[in-house]
Design an enzyme around this catalytic site. Structure first.
Site, PDB file in Angstrom:
ATOM      1  CE1 TYR A 132      34.695  65.812   2.497  1.00 17.93           C
ATOM      2  CE2 TYR A 132      33.002  64.470   3.552  1.00 17.93           C
ATOM      3  CZ  TYR A 132      33.512  65.096   2.430  1.00 17.93           C
ATOM      4  OH  TYR A 132      32.818  65.026   1.238  1.00 17.93           O
ATOM      5  CB  SER A 158      29.126  65.070   2.301  1.00 20.32           C
ATOM      6  OG  SER A 158      29.426  63.703   2.471  1.00 20.32           O
TER       7      SER A 158
HETATM    8  P1  NAD Z   1      37.711  66.468  -6.535  1.00 19.65           P
HETATM    9  O1  NAD Z   1      39.003  66.250  -5.818  1.00 19.65           O
HETATM   10  O2  NAD Z   1      37.483  65.755  -7.818  1.00 19.65           O
HETATM   11  O3  NAD Z   1      37.479  68.023  -6.786  1.00 19.65           O
HETATM   12  C1  NAD Z   1      37.739  68.964  -5.777  1.00 19.65           C
HETATM   13  C2  NAD Z   1      37.882  70.325  -6.418  1.00 19.65           C
HETATM   14  O4  NAD Z   1      38.178  71.281  -5.378  1.00 19.65           O
HETATM   15  C3  NAD Z   1      39.045  70.410  -7.424  1.00 19.65           C
HETATM   16  O5  NAD Z   1      38.673  71.249  -8.494  1.00 19.65           O
HETATM   17  C4  NAD Z   1      40.149  71.055  -6.597  1.00 19.65           C
HETATM   18  O6  NAD Z   1      41.130  71.738  -7.384  1.00 19.65           O
HETATM   19  C5  NAD Z   1      39.329  72.013  -5.764  1.00 19.65           C
HETATM   20  N1  NAD Z   1      40.035  72.524  -4.601  1.00 19.65           N
HETATM   21  C6  NAD Z   1      40.693  71.829  -3.629  1.00 19.65           C
HETATM   22  N2  NAD Z   1      41.270  72.681  -2.767  1.00 19.65           N
HETATM   23  C7  NAD Z   1      40.975  73.935  -3.187  1.00 19.65           C
HETATM   24  C8  NAD Z   1      41.273  75.241  -2.718  1.00 19.65           C
HETATM   25  N3  NAD Z   1      42.020  75.446  -1.619  1.00 19.65           N
HETATM   26  N4  NAD Z   1      40.806  76.296  -3.425  1.00 19.65           N
HETATM   27  C9  NAD Z   1      40.085  76.120  -4.552  1.00 19.65           C
HETATM   28  N5  NAD Z   1      39.755  74.908  -5.045  1.00 19.65           N
HETATM   29  C10 NAD Z   1      40.193  73.837  -4.365  1.00 19.65           C
HETATM   30  O7  NAD Z   1      36.568  66.115  -5.466  1.00 19.65           O
HETATM   31  P2  NAD Z   1      34.983  65.839  -5.610  1.00 19.65           P
HETATM   32  O8  NAD Z   1      34.750  64.464  -5.125  1.00 19.65           O
HETATM   33  O9  NAD Z   1      34.471  66.257  -6.918  1.00 19.65           O
HETATM   34  O10 NAD Z   1      34.441  66.808  -4.452  1.00 19.65           O
HETATM   35  C11 NAD Z   1      33.713  67.983  -4.701  1.00 19.65           C
HETATM   36  C12 NAD Z   1      32.820  68.264  -3.511  1.00 19.65           C
HETATM   37  O11 NAD Z   1      31.880  67.211  -3.369  1.00 19.65           O
HETATM   38  C13 NAD Z   1      33.567  68.362  -2.182  1.00 19.65           C
HETATM   39  O12 NAD Z   1      33.023  69.400  -1.398  1.00 19.65           O
HETATM   40  C14 NAD Z   1      33.295  67.026  -1.558  1.00 19.65           C
HETATM   41  O13 NAD Z   1      33.365  67.073  -0.155  1.00 19.65           O
HETATM   42  C15 NAD Z   1      31.877  66.768  -2.041  1.00 19.65           C
HETATM   43  N6  NAD Z   1      31.456  65.382  -1.975  1.00 19.65           N
HETATM   44  C16 NAD Z   1      32.131  64.427  -2.671  1.00 19.65           C
HETATM   45  C17 NAD Z   1      31.692  63.114  -2.590  1.00 19.65           C
HETATM   46  C18 NAD Z   1      32.365  62.004  -3.335  1.00 19.65           C
HETATM   47  O14 NAD Z   1      32.084  60.837  -3.041  1.00 19.65           O
HETATM   48  N7  NAD Z   1      33.241  62.287  -4.296  1.00 19.65           N
HETATM   49  C19 NAD Z   1      30.601  62.777  -1.782  1.00 19.65           C
HETATM   50  C20 NAD Z   1      29.947  63.786  -1.083  1.00 19.65           C
HETATM   51  C21 NAD Z   1      30.400  65.084  -1.188  1.00 19.65           C
END
Ligand code: NAD
Length: 258
Positions: A153, A140
């Protein structure tokens, strides 16, 4: 032969987008994550129909090392190996350090950081045997810079970049690359869910969270799209990225340029 790809946390958001992009290239993919059984099956079936390979679901909880081992063992059993590992699963919790629930701290560190160690330690022997591999950690912008109220985080994501660099050096002569992607804000369920908490912590409206907090530092004033992050993952998994290792690609609309 079709590439074998494991994407953790891919029942939603960025992970699902990355899994979809690899499926569309004909890969065998294992999706993973939580959700309603019928919605997960619908996502799996959609990706399976896109791919000339097979798309399977594994429900490993990323806080449980034995379940993570079984996820990787399943990929090896079903697809022969793991060519591409994408560590993506994640959750968020927004709170002051002194109010941060201890169990939330432990859960975030487990899902965002330790799970990548566990997937890697199970996958690296398979990749070494094959003499090739790609490990992509979805970190991130918060792996590079901080924001208040996101201590676990930010700490975990900084840790992911350290793990990325260490693994890249250990594996530099094996044909395996290890890199991170550092997205800025992407409008996924994870981000939507933190808007009310951020509004409360900062005493502002939910709309102001989007414009004045999330997009304030994103110089383009636009959210990053899931497809843009997925395209970056495909690039890091391509032959052209062979000499890219131990680094990150920011895709954050200029946030960390400031
Ligand atoms: P999201 O909530 O849409 O998806 C998260 C996924 O992780 C889901 O499939 C959920 O079921 C799964 N998950 C959660 N806990 C779990 C566990 N204990 N075991 C297995 N699976 C689990 O979120 P997202 O925004 O798509 O995030 C995905 C990644 O991208 C994360 O690592 C997040 O930190 C990173 N990220 C997101 C953003 C953003 O702005 N959305 C920015 C930078 C980084």
């Amino acid at each position: 032969m079709a590439r074998s790809v494991v994407v953790t946390g891919s029942t939603s958001g960025i992970g699902l987008g990355i899994a979809r992009a690899f499926a569309a290239e004909g890969a065998n993919v294992i999706i993973n994550g939580f959700g309603k059984a019928e919605e997960i099956e619908a996502a799996r079936a959609e990706l399976d129909s896109l791919s000339t390979g097979r798309v399977l679901y594994h429900g490993a909880d990323m806080t449980k090392p034995d379940q993570i081992a079984d996820l990787i063992a399943t990929a090896a059993r079903e697809f022969g190996t793991v060519d591409v590992l994408v560590n993506n699963a994640g959750i968020q919790h927004v709170s002051k350090i002194e109010d941060f629930p201890v169990e939330k701290w432990d859960q975030l560190i487990a899902i965002l950081l330790s799970s990548a160690f566990h997937t890697m330690r199970n996958t690296i022997p398979l990749m070494k045997k094959a003499g090739k591999g790609r490990i992509i950690n979805v970190a991130s912008a918060h792996g590079l810079v901080a924001s208040p109220f996101k201590s676990a985080y930010v700490a975990a994501k900084h840790g992911v970049l350290g793990l990325t660099k260490t693994a890249a050096l250990e594996l530099a002569e094996t044909g395996i690359t290890v890199n991170a992607i550092c997205p800025g804000y992407v409008l996924t369920p994870l981000v939507e869910r933190q808007i009310p908490d951020t509004a409360r912590e900062r005493g502002i409206s939910e709309e102001a969270v989007k414009t004045d907090v999330m997009l304030r530092l994103q110089a383009t004033k636009e959210f990053v799209s899931i497809e843009e992050v997925a395209a970056t993952a495909l690039f890091l998994a391509s032959d052209a990225a062979r000499q890219i290792t131990g680094t990150h690609i920011s895709i954050d609309g200029g946030w960390t340029a400031q």
